[in-house]
Write a protein that holds these residues in place. Sequence first.
Motif, PDB file in Angstrom:
ATOM      1  N   ASP A 169      45.841  58.403  39.199  1.00 57.23           N
ATOM      2  CA  ASP A 169      47.074  58.808  39.905  1.00 57.23           C
ATOM      3  C   ASP A 169      47.669  60.054  39.259  1.00 57.23           C
ATOM      4  N   ASP A 170      47.652  60.096  37.917  1.00 50.96           N
ATOM      5  CA  ASP A 170      48.180  61.286  37.228  1.00 50.96           C
ATOM      6  C   ASP A 170      47.255  62.494  37.418  1.00 50.96           C
ATOM      7  N   VAL A 171      45.946  62.230  37.512  1.00 45.31           N
ATOM      8  CA  VAL A 171      45.010  63.333  37.793  1.00 45.31           C
ATOM      9  C   VAL A 171      45.323  63.920  39.169  1.00 45.31           C
ATOM     10  N   ARG A 172      45.577  63.036  40.144  1.00 46.68           N
ATOM     11  CA  ARG A 172      45.892  63.537  41.493  1.00 46.68           C
ATOM     12  C   ARG A 172      47.235  64.268  41.516  1.00 46.68           C
ATOM     13  N   LEU A 173      48.186  63.775  40.677  1.00 43.17           N
ATOM     14  CA  LEU A 173      49.468  64.488  40.543  1.00 43.17           C
ATOM     15  C   LEU A 173      49.225  65.891  39.972  1.00 43.17           C
ATOM     16  N   ALA A 174      48.356  65.985  38.963  1.00 40.04           N
ATOM     17  CA  ALA A 174      48.062  67.296  38.360  1.00 40.04           C
ATOM     18  C   ALA A 174      47.392  68.216  39.380  1.00 40.04           C
ATOM     19  N   GLU A 175      46.464  67.654  40.187  1.00 44.08           N
ATOM     20  CA  GLU A 175      45.796  68.469  41.219  1.00 44.08           C
ATOM     21  C   GLU A 175      46.812  68.969  42.248  1.00 44.08           C
ATOM     22  N   LYS A 193      51.510  75.197  43.032  1.00 40.18           N
ATOM     23  CA  LYS A 193      51.783  76.422  42.282  1.00 40.18           C
ATOM     24  C   LYS A 193      50.715  77.487  42.543  1.00 40.18           C
ATOM     25  N   LYS A 194      49.796  77.174  43.471  1.00 38.70           N
ATOM     26  CA  LYS A 194      48.673  78.073  43.793  1.00 38.70           C
ATOM     27  C   LYS A 194      47.838  78.389  42.543  1.00 38.70           C
ATOM     28  N   LEU A 195      47.641  77.364  41.730  1.00 42.89           N
ATOM     29  CA  LEU A 195      46.827  77.482  40.529  1.00 42.89           C
ATOM     30  C   LEU A 195      45.673  76.486  40.613  1.00 42.89           C
ATOM     31  N   ASP A 196      44.743  76.599  39.666  1.00 47.76           N
ATOM     32  CA  ASP A 196      43.644  75.629  39.569  1.00 47.76           C
ATOM     33  C   ASP A 196      43.927  74.684  38.409  1.00 47.76           C
ATOM     34  N   LEU A 197      43.413  73.472  38.544  1.00 47.77           N
ATOM     35  CA  LEU A 197      43.476  72.531  37.425  1.00 47.77           C
ATOM     36  C   LEU A 197      42.275  72.837  36.525  1.00 47.77           C
ATOM     37  N   LEU A 198      42.530  73.594  35.459  1.00 48.98           N
ATOM     38  CA  LEU A 198      41.432  74.121  34.643  1.00 48.98           C
ATOM     39  C   LEU A 198      40.928  73.127  33.609  1.00 48.98           C
ATOM     40  N   GLY A 199      41.783  72.173  33.231  1.00 50.40           N
ATOM     41  CA  GLY A 199      41.337  71.248  32.196  1.00 50.40           C
ATOM     42  C   GLY A 199      42.493  70.457  31.628  1.00 50.40           C
ATOM     43  N   TRP A 200      42.326  70.030  30.388  1.00 43.76           N
ATOM     44  CA  TRP A 200      43.231  69.045  29.798  1.00 43.76           C
ATOM     45  C   TRP A 200      43.451  69.359  28.334  1.00 43.76           C
ATOM     46  N   TYR A 201      44.586  68.936  27.813  1.00 40.84           N
ATOM     47  CA  TYR A 201      44.777  69.011  26.360  1.00 40.84           C
ATOM     48  C   TYR A 201      45.123  67.633  25.840  1.00 40.84           C
ATOM     49  N   HIS A 202      44.780  67.400  24.581  1.00 42.19           N
ATOM     50  CA  HIS A 202      45.238  66.180  23.919  1.00 42.19           C
ATOM     51  C   HIS A 202      45.276  66.432  22.427  1.00 42.19           C
ATOM     52  N   SER A 203      45.915  65.532  21.694  1.00 35.83           N
ATOM     53  CA  SER A 203      46.026  65.708  20.240  1.00 35.83           C
ATOM     54  C   SER A 203      45.147  64.694  19.525  1.00 35.83           C
ATOM     55  N   HIS A 204      44.716  65.074  18.326  1.00 34.10           N
ATOM     56  CA  HIS A 204      44.029  64.162  17.415  1.00 34.10           C
ATOM     57  C   HIS A 204      44.928  64.005  16.189  1.00 34.10           C
ATOM     58  N   PRO A 205      45.732  62.953  16.126  1.00 34.80           N
ATOM     59  CA  PRO A 205      46.599  62.764  14.952  1.00 34.80           C
ATOM     60  C   PRO A 205      45.765  62.485  13.699  1.00 34.80           C
ATOM     61  N   ASP A 206      45.996  63.291  12.667  1.00 36.57           N
ATOM     62  CA  ASP A 206      45.304  63.136  11.377  1.00 36.57           C
ATOM     63  C   ASP A 206      43.782  63.119  11.539  1.00 36.57           C
ATOM     64  N   ALA A 207      43.277  63.966  12.411  1.00 33.56           N
ATOM     65  CA  ALA A 207      41.827  64.085  12.619  1.00 33.56           C
ATOM     66  C   ALA A 207      41.534  65.511  13.102  1.00 33.56           C
ATOM     67  N   PRO A 208      40.293  65.977  12.891  1.00 35.09           N
ATOM     68  CA  PRO A 208      39.963  67.363  13.263  1.00 35.09           C
ATOM     69  C   PRO A 208      40.061  67.617  14.767  1.00 35.09           C
ATOM     70  N   ALA A 209      40.204  68.899  15.105  1.00 39.71           N
ATOM     71  CA  ALA A 209      40.324  69.294  16.517  1.00 39.71           C
ATOM     72  C   ALA A 209      38.942  69.423  17.140  1.00 39.71           C
ATOM     73  N   ARG A 210      38.130  68.420  16.911  1.00 37.53           N
ATOM     74  CA  ARG A 210      36.769  68.425  17.455  1.00 37.53           C
ATOM     75  C   ARG A 210      36.580  67.209  18.344  1.00 37.53           C
ATOM     76  N   PRO A 211      35.802  67.353  19.430  1.00 37.82           N
ATOM     77  CA  PRO A 211      35.628  66.215  20.335  1.00 37.82           C
ATOM     78  C   PRO A 211      34.882  65.073  19.645  1.00 37.82           C
ATOM     79  N   SER A 212      35.278  63.871  19.926  1.00 41.81           N
ATOM     80  CA  SER A 212      34.599  62.692  19.399  1.00 41.81           C
ATOM     81  C   SER A 212      33.509  62.276  20.381  1.00 41.81           C
ATOM     82  N   GLU A 213      32.679  61.347  19.948  1.00 39.18           N
ATOM     83  CA  GLU A 213      31.660  60.788  20.839  1.00 39.18           C
ATOM     84  C   GLU A 213      32.336  60.147  22.060  1.00 39.18           C
ATOM     85  N   TYR A 214      33.478  59.526  21.798  1.00 45.41           N
ATOM     86  CA  TYR A 214      34.237  58.888  22.895  1.00 45.41           C
ATOM     87  C   TYR A 214      34.695  59.953  23.888  1.00 45.41           C
TER      88      TYR A 214
END
Lengths: 145, 94
Positions: A62-68, A74-95
């Motif tokens: 539902d939130d993805v559809r809200l973002a779309e 706004k006549k923009l594209d949904l380019l992607g997403w951000y999130h935080s890693h508290p006390d962990a590197p800014a690298r993607p996890s296996e999850y």
Amino acid sequence: MLRVREELVRRIHAHGVETYPHECCGALLGREADSSREVIDLLQLANRRLDSPRNRFEVTPDDVRLAERTAREKKLDLLGWYHSHPDAPARPSEYDRDHAWPWYSYIIVSVEKGEPCDTRSWRLQDDRSGYEPEVIETAGRVSIS
Amino acid sequence: MAVKVIIPTPLRAYAGKQESLEVEAATVGEALSALTRRFGELKKHLYADDGRLRSFVNVYVNDEDIRYLEKDQTHLREGDTISIVPSIAGGRRH
């Protein structure tokens, strides 16, 4: 390359600090042209993963559809997403990799002891085997993952 | 019967750059099979190795989540629209 105005990077950092020690998340709205993309606006979203918000985040369909919808208005594209890693590197996890699609830009901000310390962007490879770092250009400053 | 499948932006590169396309199918499962038969590269982004839809991939018929209908056995009617919507999930390692 992903262009992000410094003010927007500050907003992502502030969101990560605000929700620390939980993960924050939001949508990147912008435009894509040739080989570069520019984030024009953000949509801050609630982390719906209430059972383990310190090490997981979830944006519901539902939130993805809200973002779309917001991007379209706004006549923009949904380019992607951000999130935080508290006390962990800014690298993607296996999850992260198991729950991603190519094409989207995934910005991760590392928040160490409540302070944002590293911000990187990633794109999932076509074969899902891993991520490619995506260079972020912020008002002339370039950070390479 | 002919139904419309809307392809989400991130997957259009694997579906001939089309925003939507028509397939002939009686159920959602048949529609998705027809889609991935036509565009094989889509399969790994929709299905896990065990053949099930990836946990973050959600499918809607018109505006109804198929999890609350009959899942992939959900029957389709002429002119129905199928949407594929991801949940976005992730998180740090520990």
